[in-house]
Write an enzyme that holds these catalytic residues in place. Structure first.
Site, PDB file in Angstrom:
ATOM      1  N   GLY A  81      32.718  58.312  62.174  1.00  0.00           N
ATOM      2  CA  GLY A  81      33.956  58.366  61.826  1.00  0.00           C
ATOM      3  C   GLY A  81      34.448  58.979  60.596  1.00  0.00           C
ATOM      4  CD  GLN A 113      36.423  59.581  55.153  1.00  0.00           C
ATOM      5  OE1 GLN A 113      36.630  59.373  56.229  1.00  0.00           O
ATOM      6  NE2 GLN A 113      35.193  59.078  54.393  1.00  0.00           N
ATOM      7  CB  CYS A 160      33.331  54.562  53.743  1.00  0.00           C
ATOM      8  SG  CYS A 160      34.459  55.934  53.455  1.00  0.00           S
ATOM      9  CG  LEU A 161      30.415  59.763  56.029  1.00  0.00           C
ATOM     10  CD1 LEU A 161      30.788  60.752  57.002  1.00  0.00           C
ATOM     11  CD2 LEU A 161      28.818  59.797  55.825  1.00  0.00           C
ATOM     12  CG  HIS A 167      36.408  52.345  57.846  1.00  0.00           C
ATOM     13  ND1 HIS A 167      35.551  51.763  57.158  1.00  0.00           N
ATOM     14  CD2 HIS A 167      36.478  53.586  57.620  1.00  0.00           C
ATOM     15  CE1 HIS A 167      35.102  52.576  56.351  1.00  0.00           C
ATOM     16  NE2 HIS A 167      35.898  53.664  56.597  1.00  0.00           N
ATOM     17  CD  GLU A 168      37.348  56.708  59.930  1.00  0.00           C
ATOM     18  OE1 GLU A 168      37.740  57.312  59.043  1.00  0.00           O
ATOM     19  OE2 GLU A 168      35.913  56.309  59.690  1.00  0.00           O
ATOM     20  CG  HIS A 181      39.543  56.735  55.295  1.00  0.00           C
ATOM     21  ND1 HIS A 181      39.393  56.857  54.000  1.00  0.00           N
ATOM     22  CD2 HIS A 181      38.754  56.297  55.994  1.00  0.00           C
ATOM     23  CE1 HIS A 181      38.059  56.343  53.909  1.00  0.00           C
ATOM     24  NE2 HIS A 181      37.490  56.176  55.264  1.00  0.00           N
TER      25      HIS A 181
HETATM   26  C1  Y12 Z   1      31.911  50.736  61.668  1.00  0.00           C
HETATM   27  C2  Y12 Z   1      32.216  50.757  60.374  1.00  0.00           C
HETATM   28  C3  Y12 Z   1      32.780  51.834  59.791  1.00  0.00           C
HETATM   29  C4  Y12 Z   1      32.981  53.002  60.407  1.00  0.00           C
HETATM   30  C5  Y12 Z   1      33.467  54.154  59.704  1.00  0.00           C
HETATM   31  C6  Y12 Z   1      32.620  55.480  59.734  1.00  0.00           C
HETATM   32  N1  Y12 Z   1      31.807  55.278  58.787  1.00  0.00           N
HETATM   33  C7  Y12 Z   1      30.607  56.137  58.851  1.00  0.00           C
HETATM   34  O1  Y12 Z   1      30.490  57.143  59.746  1.00  0.00           O
HETATM   35  C8  Y12 Z   1      29.473  55.827  57.610  1.00  0.00           C
HETATM   36  C9  Y12 Z   1      28.642  56.894  57.562  1.00  0.00           C
HETATM   37  C10 Y12 Z   1      27.589  56.631  56.543  1.00  0.00           C
HETATM   38  C11 Y12 Z   1      26.259  57.483  56.844  1.00  0.00           C
HETATM   39  C12 Y12 Z   1      25.668  57.525  55.663  1.00  0.00           C
HETATM   40  O2  Y12 Z   1      24.303  58.212  55.760  1.00  0.00           O
HETATM   41  C13 Y12 Z   1      23.244  57.796  56.339  1.00  0.00           C
HETATM   42  O3  Y12 Z   1      23.320  56.444  56.800  1.00  0.00           O
HETATM   43  C14 Y12 Z   1      22.271  58.547  56.614  1.00  0.00           C
HETATM   44  C15 Y12 Z   1      25.854  56.672  54.577  1.00  0.00           C
HETATM   45  O4  Y12 Z   1      24.680  56.689  53.566  1.00  0.00           O
HETATM   46  C16 Y12 Z   1      24.837  57.538  52.704  1.00  0.00           C
HETATM   47  O5  Y12 Z   1      25.659  58.359  52.501  1.00  0.00           O
HETATM   48  C17 Y12 Z   1      23.799  57.377  51.464  1.00  0.00           C
HETATM   49  C18 Y12 Z   1      26.911  55.984  54.194  1.00  0.00           C
HETATM   50  C19 Y12 Z   1      27.690  55.814  55.399  1.00  0.00           C
HETATM   51  C20 Y12 Z   1      32.734  52.824  61.601  1.00  0.00           C
HETATM   52  C21 Y12 Z   1      32.082  51.810  62.416  1.00  0.00           C
HETATM   53 CO    CO Z   2      35.580  55.577  55.693  1.00  0.00          CO
END
Ligand code: Y12
Ligand code: CO
Length: 171
Positions: free
Chosen positions: A44, A49, A95-96, A137-138, A141
């Site tokens: 997401g 962001q 969250c990214l 969540h989004e 933001h």
């Molecule tokens: C459930 C909960 C939250 C969401 C919102 C969208 N969140 C993400 O897409 C988060 C992604 C994310 C990815 C990461 O990278 C890896 O895991 C390889 C991360 O870790 C780092 O940056 C070190 C952190 C978040 C949707 C559904």
């Molecule tokens: Co986020």
């Protein structure tokens, strides 16, 4: 690839504005956001962001085979969320914009979302489970809120430790 801004960048706490023009500039932004989200391993991403204060977010969940296919991508523009009932669910969110930190958050179990697609067509969907979590969540933001504002006491302690450690490893 667009740059993803991270906590505590002030922009993350600003309210985003409605999209008014569903034109080629919007389509380019949506395409760039998609590429940025996928290459950052996200499911997401909201426009703020990538430093664009517009009421836009993308969600691309994994399917039953754990594959992330573009055909499952949903683009939400000017979304309006309404909870269905009072049930809640707890999910470990990430969250990214808060890299490397994951913690449990409580959200509505079921929601309805009214939104526009990239052409300005009105759409509506009902969601539960992970999709409902991701949408809430989004959507936060878009109103200048991050999931870390919803942490429990222990969650906040964990965040403080995480932020201290990330600062140390940057030095
Ligand atoms: C459930 C909960 C939250 C969401 C919102 C969208 N969140 C993400 O897409 C988060 C992604 C994310 C990815 C990461 O990278 C890896 O895991 C390889 C991360 O870790 C780092 O940056 C070190 C952190 C978040 C949707 C559904
Ligand atoms: Co986020």
């Amino acid at each position: 690839m667009l740059e993803i801004i991270t906590y505590p960048n002030k922009l993350l706490f600003t309210r985003s504005q409605e999209v008014e023009k569903f034109d080629e500039n919007l389509h380019k932004l949506l395409d760039d956001m998609y590429e940025t989200m996928i290459s950052s391993n996200g499911i997401g991403l909201a426009a703020i962001q990538v430093a664009k204060p517009l009421r836009i977010f993308l969600i691309n969940l994994l399917n039953d085979k754990e594959e992330q296919n573009k055909e499952d991508l949903i683009e939400f523009i000017n979304p309006v969320i309404t909870p269905i009932g009072e049930g809640t669910q707890v999910y470990e969110e990430g969250c990214l914009s808060v890299p490397g930190f994951f913690e449990e958050v409580t959200r509505y179990d079921r929601i309805k979302v009214d939104y526009c697609d990239r052409f300005g067509n009105a759409k509506s969907l009902e969601a539960d489970g992970l999709l409902a979590v991701a949408i809430q969540h989004e959507n936060d933001h878009l109103n200048g809120h991050l999931f870390i504002e919803k942490l429990s006491f222990n969650g906040r302690k964990k965040l403080e430790k995480h932020l201290k450690n990330s600062k140390k490893s940057k030095k």
